[in-house]
Design an enzyme around this catalytic site. Structure first.
Site, short mmCIF file in Angstrom:
data_model
loop_
_atom_site.label_atom_id
_atom_site.label_comp_id
_atom_site.label_asym_id
_atom_site.label_seq_id
_atom_site.Cartn_x
_atom_site.Cartn_y
_atom_site.Cartn_z
N ASP A 13 57.25 9.80 -9.91
CA ASP A 13 56.00 9.56 -9.03
C ASP A 13 55.33 8.41 -9.46
OD1 ASP A 13 55.77 10.73 -6.40
OD2 ASP A 13 54.40 12.09 -7.58
N HIS A 30 58.37 1.32 -4.69
CA HIS A 30 59.92 1.43 -4.99
C HIS A 30 60.75 0.58 -4.94
CE1 HIS A 30 58.47 4.61 -2.82
NE2 HIS A 30 58.48 4.01 -1.90
N LEU A 124 76.74 8.04 -20.84
CA LEU A 124 75.74 9.31 -19.99
C LEU A 124 76.20 9.89 -18.38
CD1 LEU A 124 72.47 10.12 -20.29
CD2 LEU A 124 72.15 7.59 -18.24
C1 IPE Z 1 58.87 14.34 -5.18
O1 IPE Z 1 58.28 13.23 -5.01
C2 IPE Z 1 60.36 14.07 -4.56
C3 IPE Z 1 60.38 12.69 -5.33
C4 IPE Z 1 60.12 12.03 -6.94
C5 IPE Z 1 61.85 11.65 -4.57
P1 IPE Z 1 57.13 13.43 -3.69
O2 IPE Z 1 56.10 12.28 -4.06
O3 IPE Z 1 57.56 13.86 -2.46
O4 IPE Z 1 56.38 14.46 -3.85
P2 IPE Z 1 55.00 15.54 -3.30
O5 IPE Z 1 54.93 15.82 -1.75
O6 IPE Z 1 53.56 14.93 -4.26
O7 IPE Z 1 54.15 16.85 -3.49
C1 IPE Z 2 58.14 8.32 -5.52
O1 IPE Z 2 57.10 7.97 -5.21
C2 IPE Z 2 58.91 7.68 -5.12
C3 IPE Z 2 59.84 8.59 -3.58
C4 IPE Z 2 59.16 10.28 -3.83
C5 IPE Z 2 60.68 8.09 -2.83
P1 IPE Z 2 55.94 8.00 -3.93
O2 IPE Z 2 56.85 7.03 -3.40
O3 IPE Z 2 55.90 9.53 -3.80
O4 IPE Z 2 54.91 7.35 -4.84
P2 IPE Z 2 53.23 7.95 -4.51
O5 IPE Z 2 53.65 9.02 -4.55
O6 IPE Z 2 53.18 7.57 -2.90
O7 IPE Z 2 51.86 6.52 -5.11
MG MG Z 3 54.59 10.65 -4.30
#
Ligand code: IPE
Ligand code: IPE
Ligand code: MG
Length: 234
Positions: A13, A30, A124
């Site tokens: 995240d 990303h 792995l």
């Molecule tokens: C959870 O992260 C999903 C992934 C890391 C793929 P999100 O960024 O989507 O989660 P919320 O919306 O903050 O709970």
């Molecule tokens: C995690 O990073 C990747 C995915 C959920 C695809 P985010 O895209 O959720 O990044 P934040 O949480 O908005 O910073």
């Molecule tokens: Mg996120």
């Protein structure tokens, strides 16, 4: 004292926030996040971890703006195509968990190809959760059992466990979530029943071996009880 976890799960995240802080578009986060993930597969294996499961795209992530969703899908396309060579070199087995039928046909095909090519690898075991939701996984598993003619009135814990996308893989010992958020967000709801949780402040694109070591060190000092008593507590 626990040794290193056998199975590590990670909610990647903070890609978007990482990019924003640098004045970059979210997609740059990303892209960097995907690169960090490639390195992390080798690092976790060198620590003695046998199973590594990451949350790459949730069933709820379709609710993001269309341009972000399509950028993520393109990144995943590249990832699946470029992974075959590296996975073979590292003896890594790759499996995608989640509803693959909800993905574009070409992405679906390259996932199947990657899974097939690496099926016999014994290093792995890397699981990528893609179009994955814990609730959706359980519902699909129950439907699959019903369709196969199983008597659901006699359904057991282990039958349901084996019908999940993660069948054959032990439950995660440690779950890490990056970027300060402390929630599951529909990840591995069934499998995390007795996992240890660790929350890292750093965003996923900044995650590295030192951050992993901190999480493993915290894990190794935890007392796991699984509802019983630990050794010496009786
Ligand atoms: C959870 O992260 C999903 C992934 C890391 C793929 P999100 O960024 O989507 O989660 P919320 O919306 O903050 O709970
Ligand atoms: C995690 O990073 C990747 C995915 C959920 C695809 P985010 O895209 O959720 O990044 P934040 O949480 O908005 O910073
Ligand atoms: Mg996120």
């Amino acid at each position: 004292m626990n040794a290193v976890p056998t199975h590590l799960a990670v909610i990647l995240d903070g890609n978007g926030r990482w990019a924003k802080k640098k004045g970059l578009p979210r997609n740059a986060g990303h892209v960097k996040g995907a690169r960090v993930l490639e390195d992390m597969c080798e690092i976790v294996y060198n620590k003695g971890i046998k199973y590594f499961t990451v949350y790459a795209f949730s069933t709820e992530n379709w609710n993001r703006p269309a341009d972000e969703v399509s950028a993520l899908m393109n990144l995943l396309r590249d990832y699946m195509k470029n992974s075959v060579k590296r996975a073979m070199k590292n003896n890594m087995r790759v499996r995608v968990i989640g509803d693959k039928t909800g993905l574009d046909k070409d992405l679906f095909d390259s996932i199947e190809e990657l899974e097939k090519a690496t099926e016999g690898n014994t290093g792995l075991f890397f699981q990528i959760a893609l179009n994955y939701g814990g609730r959706d996984e359980i519902v699909r598993a129950v439907r699959k059992l019903a369709q196969s003619g199983a008597d659901l009135t006699k359904l057991t814990d282990s039958e349901l466990n084996e019908a999940l996308d993660t069948s054959g893989v032990p439950d995660p010992d440690l779950l890490i979530r990056t970027c300060g958020e402390e929630r599951i967000s529909n990840f591995l709801l069934w499998q995390l029943a007795y996992s240890e949780f660790y929350f890292a402040d750093c965003a996923w694109p900044d995650f590295n071996e030192a951050e992993l070591d901190k999480a493993i060190e915290s894990y190794s000092s935890r007392t796991r009880r699984f509802g019983g008593l630990a050794e010496g507590e009786a």
